[in-house]
Design an enzyme around this catalytic site. Structure first.
Site, PDB file in Angstrom:
ATOM      1  N   CYS A 136       6.131  11.930   7.667  1.00  0.00           N
ATOM      2  CA  CYS A 136       5.555  13.009   7.188  1.00  0.00           C
ATOM      3  C   CYS A 136       4.254  13.242   7.544  1.00  0.00           C
ATOM      4  O   CYS A 136       3.214  12.595   6.875  1.00  0.00           O
ATOM      5  CB  CYS A 136       5.849  13.304   5.757  1.00  0.00           C
ATOM      6  SG  CYS A 136       5.032  14.424   5.025  1.00  0.00           S
ATOM      7  N   CYS A 139       1.862  14.441   4.740  1.00  0.00           N
ATOM      8  CA  CYS A 139       1.415  13.711   3.853  1.00  0.00           C
ATOM      9  C   CYS A 139       0.534  12.651   4.180  1.00  0.00           C
ATOM     10  O   CYS A 139      -0.322  12.279   3.431  1.00  0.00           O
ATOM     11  CB  CYS A 139       2.689  13.112   3.199  1.00  0.00           C
ATOM     12  SG  CYS A 139       4.226  14.033   3.138  1.00  0.00           S
ATOM     13  N   ASP A 140       0.728  11.994   5.273  1.00  0.00           N
ATOM     14  CA  ASP A 140      -0.029  10.796   5.711  1.00  0.00           C
ATOM     15  C   ASP A 140      -0.994  11.001   6.674  1.00  0.00           C
ATOM     16  O   ASP A 140      -1.784  10.295   7.015  1.00  0.00           O
ATOM     17  CB  ASP A 140       1.074   9.756   6.014  1.00  0.00           C
ATOM     18  CG  ASP A 140       2.142   9.426   4.856  1.00  0.00           C
ATOM     19  OD1 ASP A 140       1.481   9.698   3.530  1.00  0.00           O
ATOM     20  OD2 ASP A 140       3.120   9.368   5.019  1.00  0.00           O
TER      21      ASP A 140
END
Ligand code: NAP
Length: 318
Positions: A136, A139-140
């Site tokens: 992701c 997200c990261d």
């Protein structure tokens, strides 16, 4: 657990499930939606959805799904989160959904459980999960500011997420097993114009290496056989997805890849069980398609309830 029988139980809280819930509740059908986590599905991982109609400037996945949820709840959709369905059993016309901590009854079921990013199963992938390995970019990605990262895959997801990563990372290397991308042409054009992107063609990742965190990936060129350890701090895998249908594999017809086979009303091989969105065997996995299928599955489920209701009256009359 809840013994009250619902008219329809929707399993999965992404765009397909939420749209099904909206349509059902707006038609006064008693529906409940169960999601094994929070609602949202894979769409919430998308940094920018540019091809959902009605949003000319694009919309963040979290915002789009949040609006869908708000709209469905406005019409009375009951949502149960952290409710994992482990199986469904049938007894006559009654369906029982088995949850980890109980069961729930319904007269029809809509399966909208989507799919999950596929893992490659190479050495180091599991070990470095959360320590450099990610599925992701939304997200990261910000964790890798000014660092070198790698994206595995050549489809729409890989290229879209590589472009997103380029906003943070110093360098993004796309590693693809073929000599050209499979992604849509508009993404290929954007990728070609992004100076932070580099490509390793005809190349496969065979191992993830590091100490506490990832520090390199072993890449093998399938044409030359050359093996290189490429220094990177993060590796993002976008090599496809697997449908979340295993909990129904004993009950429904699935295709070879595990997607639920339906007819044109989105009814599965079991009458009264419908499928919508990414978990369904269908060609075009898009948020707008999932939403459309959610609406169609809702309409078909409602039709099924009416048919069953009519049959009951008829049988009762005899
Ligand atoms: P995908 O289209 O299936 O692409 C997967 C990529 O991973 C392919 O390039 C494939 O290589 C590669 N791959 C698969 N297994 C591999 C392995 N073992 N080792 C190395 N590489 C491997 O998956 P996706 O990109 O997640 O897209 C899924 C669907 O969502 C598609 O229909 C896509 O159009 C849609 N989508 C649309 C958008 C958008 O419209 N903006 C955004 C994201 C996704 P090959 O090319 O050699 O097969």
């Amino acid at each position: 657990m809840d013994k009250k029988a619902r008219e329809v139980a929707i399993v999965g809280g992404g765009p397909a499930g939420l749209t099904a819930g909206l349509y059902l509740c707006r038609s006064d059908v008693d529906a409940v939606m169960l999601d094994r986590e929070l609602t949202g599905g894979q769409a919430i991982l998308s940094p920018l959805i540019e091809n959902y109609p009605g949003f000319p400037d694009g919309v963040e996945g979290t915002e789009l799904v949040g609006r869908m949820k708000e709209q469905a709840e406005r019409f009375g959709l009951e949502i149960m989160t952290f409710a994992q369905v482990t199986g469904v059993t049938l007894e006559g016309e009654a369906m029982t959904l088995h949850l980890e901590d109980g069961e729930l009854n319904a007269r029809a079921v809509i399966v909208a459980t989507g799919r999950n990013p596929r893992k490659m199963g190479i050495p180091g992938e599991e070990e470095y999960g959360g320590r450099g390995i990610s599925y992701c970019a939304t997200c990261d990605g910000p964790l890798f500011r000014d660092r070198a990262v790698m994206v595995i895959g050549g489809g729409d997801s890989a290229v879209e997420e590589a472009l997103h990563l380029a906003k943070f990372a110093g360098k993004v290397i796309i590693v693809h097993r073929r000599g050209e991308l499979r992604a849509s042409s508009y993404l290929v054009e954007r990728a070609a114009a992004e100076p932070k992107l580099e490509f390793m063609w005809n190349s496969e990742i065979t191992a993830v290496n590091g100490g506490e965190t990832v520090d390199s990936a072993t890449i093998v060129n399938s044409k030359t056989g050359d093996r290189t350890d490429v220094p990177v701090s993060g590796i993002f895998f976008y090599v496809g997805n697997d449908p979340n249908s295993a909990f129904l594999s004993d009950l429904l017809e699935l295709d070879d890849a595990g997607y639920i086979v339906t007819d044109e009303r989105l009814e599965s091989s079991v009458p009264g069980i419908f499928a919508a969105g990414d978990v369904r065997a269908g060609r075009f996995k898009q948020v707008v398609v999932a939403a459309g299928e959610g609406a169609l599955a809702a309409s078909s489920a409602q039709g099924f309830l009416e048919e069953v209701g009519a049959r009951r009256v008829y049988e009762g009359d005899r």
